[in-house]
Design an enzyme around this catalytic site. Structure first.
Site, PDB file in Angstrom:
ATOM      1  N   GLY A   1       7.513   5.240   6.388  1.00 57.98           N
ATOM      2  CA  GLY A   1       7.252   4.490   7.534  1.00 57.98           C
ATOM      3  C   GLY A   1       6.220   3.213   6.849  1.00 57.98           C
ATOM      4  O   GLY A   1       5.783   3.348   6.023  1.00 57.98           O
TER       5      GLY A   1
ATOM      6  N   GLN B   1      -0.129  -3.328   7.362  1.00 59.91           N
ATOM      7  CA  GLN B   1      -0.280  -2.723   6.007  1.00 59.91           C
ATOM      8  C   GLN B   1       0.063  -3.786   5.045  1.00 59.91           C
ATOM      9  O   GLN B   1      -0.111  -3.670   3.835  1.00 59.91           O
ATOM     10  CB  GLN B   1       0.685  -1.495   5.920  1.00 59.91           C
ATOM     11  CG  GLN B   1       0.001  -0.082   6.469  1.00 59.91           C
ATOM     12  CD  GLN B   1       1.042   1.032   6.237  1.00 59.91           C
ATOM     13  OE1 GLN B   1       2.015   1.121   7.030  1.00 59.91           O
ATOM     14  NE2 GLN B   1       0.431   1.795   5.428  1.00 59.91           N
TER      15      GLN B   1
ATOM     16  N   CYS C   1      -0.527   8.229   3.656  1.00 58.60           N
ATOM     17  CA  CYS C   1      -0.204   6.870   4.089  1.00 58.60           C
ATOM     18  C   CYS C   1      -0.247   6.074   2.719  1.00 58.60           C
ATOM     19  O   CYS C   1      -1.006   6.532   1.866  1.00 58.60           O
ATOM     20  CB  CYS C   1      -1.572   6.502   4.852  1.00 58.60           C
ATOM     21  SG  CYS C   1      -1.586   4.852   5.441  1.00 58.60           S
ATOM     22  N   LEU C   2       0.504   4.993   2.750  1.00 55.61           N
ATOM     23  CA  LEU C   2       0.619   4.016   1.808  1.00 55.61           C
ATOM     24  C   LEU C   2      -0.621   3.156   1.464  1.00 55.61           C
ATOM     25  O   LEU C   2      -0.852   2.847   0.457  1.00 55.61           O
ATOM     26  CB  LEU C   2       1.987   3.120   1.886  1.00 55.61           C
ATOM     27  CG  LEU C   2       3.355   3.785   1.964  1.00 55.61           C
ATOM     28  CD1 LEU C   2       4.340   2.930   2.251  1.00 55.61           C
ATOM     29  CD2 LEU C   2       3.601   4.562   0.576  1.00 55.61           C
TER      30      LEU C   2
ATOM     31  N   HIS D   1       1.767   7.711  13.950  1.00 51.53           N
ATOM     32  CA  HIS D   1       0.787   7.142  12.707  1.00 51.53           C
ATOM     33  C   HIS D   1       1.136   5.844  12.694  1.00 51.53           C
ATOM     34  O   HIS D   1       0.209   5.036  12.561  1.00 51.53           O
ATOM     35  CB  HIS D   1       1.569   8.173  11.593  1.00 51.53           C
ATOM     36  CG  HIS D   1       0.997   7.703  10.100  1.00 51.53           C
ATOM     37  ND1 HIS D   1       0.358   8.436   9.285  1.00 51.53           N
ATOM     38  CD2 HIS D   1       1.008   6.215   9.665  1.00 51.53           C
ATOM     39  CE1 HIS D   1      -0.100   7.777   8.285  1.00 51.53           C
ATOM     40  NE2 HIS D   1       0.319   6.558   8.523  1.00 51.53           N
ATOM     41  N   GLU D   2       2.504   5.351  12.708  1.00 57.59           N
ATOM     42  CA  GLU D   2       2.612   3.796  12.777  1.00 57.59           C
ATOM     43  C   GLU D   2       2.090   2.914  13.917  1.00 57.59           C
ATOM     44  O   GLU D   2       1.189   2.226  13.701  1.00 57.59           O
ATOM     45  CB  GLU D   2       4.006   3.504  12.563  1.00 57.59           C
ATOM     46  CG  GLU D   2       4.744   4.216  11.643  1.00 57.59           C
ATOM     47  CD  GLU D   2       4.303   4.111  10.318  1.00 57.59           C
ATOM     48  OE1 GLU D   2       3.326   3.055  10.051  1.00 57.59           O
ATOM     49  OE2 GLU D   2       4.541   4.905   9.299  1.00 57.59           O
TER      50      GLU D   2
ATOM     51  N   HIS E   1      -1.556   2.529  13.299  1.00 58.79           N
ATOM     52  CA  HIS E   1      -1.878   1.534  12.488  1.00 58.79           C
ATOM     53  C   HIS E   1      -2.110  -0.097  13.345  1.00 58.79           C
ATOM     54  O   HIS E   1      -2.870  -0.786  13.034  1.00 58.79           O
ATOM     55  CB  HIS E   1      -0.664   1.095  11.548  1.00 58.79           C
ATOM     56  CG  HIS E   1      -0.851   2.030  10.082  1.00 58.79           C
ATOM     57  ND1 HIS E   1      -2.096   1.861   9.558  1.00 58.79           N
ATOM     58  CD2 HIS E   1      -0.057   3.074   9.733  1.00 58.79           C
ATOM     59  CE1 HIS E   1      -1.960   2.708   8.137  1.00 58.79           C
ATOM     60  NE2 HIS E   1      -0.651   3.379   8.525  1.00 58.79           N
TER      61      HIS E   1
HETATM   62  O1  GNR Z   1       5.374   7.730   3.782  1.00 65.92           O
HETATM   63  C1  GNR Z   1       4.470   8.193   4.847  1.00 65.92           C
HETATM   64  N1  GNR Z   1       4.782   9.319   4.813  1.00 65.92           N
HETATM   65  C2  GNR Z   1       4.217  10.043   6.065  1.00 65.92           C
HETATM   66  C3  GNR Z   1       4.174  11.534   6.142  1.00 65.92           C
HETATM   67  C4  GNR Z   1       3.673  12.182   7.116  1.00 65.92           C
HETATM   68  C5  GNR Z   1       3.112  11.287   8.304  1.00 65.92           C
HETATM   69  C6  GNR Z   1       3.191  10.264   8.054  1.00 65.92           C
HETATM   70  C7  GNR Z   1       3.818   9.317   7.371  1.00 65.92           C
HETATM   71  S1  GNR Z   1       3.857   7.818   7.143  1.00 65.92           S
HETATM   72  C8  GNR Z   1       3.938   7.284   5.348  1.00 65.92           C
HETATM   73  C9  GNR Z   1       3.977   6.001   5.296  1.00 65.92           C
HETATM   74  C10 GNR Z   1       2.718   5.121   6.042  1.00 65.92           C
HETATM   75  O2  GNR Z   1       1.758   5.071   5.584  1.00 65.92           O
HETATM   76  N2  GNR Z   1       3.016   4.414   6.982  1.00 65.92           N
HETATM   77  O3  GNR Z   1       2.043   3.875   7.922  1.00 65.92           O
HETATM   78 NI    NI Z   2       0.262   4.765   7.391  1.00 69.12          NI
END
Ligand code: GNR
Ligand code: NI
Length: 172
Positions: free
Chosen positions: A46, A51, A94-95, A136-137, A140
């Site tokens: 994601g 980001q 999270c990246l 999660h997204e 953000h």
């Molecule tokens: O790559 C991602 N893996 C992930 C694993 C578990 C729950 C959420 C994520 S999202 C993350 C990429 C990211 O930072 N998206 O904002």
């Molecule tokens: Ni993230």
């Protein structure tokens, strides 16, 4: 398509609230392509626009299994209109917080309304990893990170580690 660079903590841009997208035009479609390319390259499942420093309400996802065909998804102006009472726990990463993983509890199922790449209204009900990722997204886009769900001790520890790294990177 252009790969963009991913912003990491403690950059304050990650704490900004993103603005709704008024029209889904070619510029937004090009941005979604760049975001998908950046996400696949990272690699991640994601990526939210904030980001890569773009404060617009959109994110991309692909939760397809590694050996399965790609399933890129684009969510514009997403809104969660229903969340289950049932919760589930996933180990999240999270990246923008590289190489840090912790369990987070969130509603197990959500219904999300959004606009697709053509500007069409969509609604999907998600569960499993997709439900977790959507939440999660969406966080953000509101300046929220998964570490906000952890204890203050854990959050302070990870913030401190990344602040120190950023300082060292400036000097290098
Ligand atoms: O790559 C991602 N893996 C992930 C694993 C578990 C729950 C959420 C994520 S999202 C993350 C990429 C990211 O930072 N998206 O904002
Ligand atoms: Ni993230």
């Amino acid at each position: 398509m252009t790969k963009r660079s991913i912003i990491t903590i403690p950059d304050p841009v990650l704490r900004e609230v993103c603005a709704p997208i008024e029209t889904v035009d070619d510029e937004i479609r090009a941005l979604s392509d760049d975001m998908l390319e950046t996400m696949y390259d990272a690699p991640g499942i994601g990526l939210a626009a904030s980001q890569i420093g773009i404060l617009k309400r959109m994110f991309v996802l692909d939760v397809a299994k590694e050996d399965a065909p790609k399933e890129p998804m684009v969510f514009i102006n997403p809104k969660i209109v229903w969340s289950s009472e049932d919760m589930s726990v996933y180990q999240e990463g999270c990246l923008s917080i590289p190489e840090y993983f912790e369990d987070v509890e969130r509603p197990a199922e959500v219904t999300v309304q959004f606009l697709d790449r053509e500007g069409g209204e969509q609604e999907i009900k998600a569960d499993g990893l997709l439900a977790t990722c959507i939440q999660h997204e969406l966080d953000h886009l509101n300046g929220k990170l998964f570490i906000d769900y952890l204890s203050k001790l854990k959050r302070d520890r990870v913030m401190k580690k990344f602040a120190k790294q950023a300082k060292l990177a400036v000097k290098a």
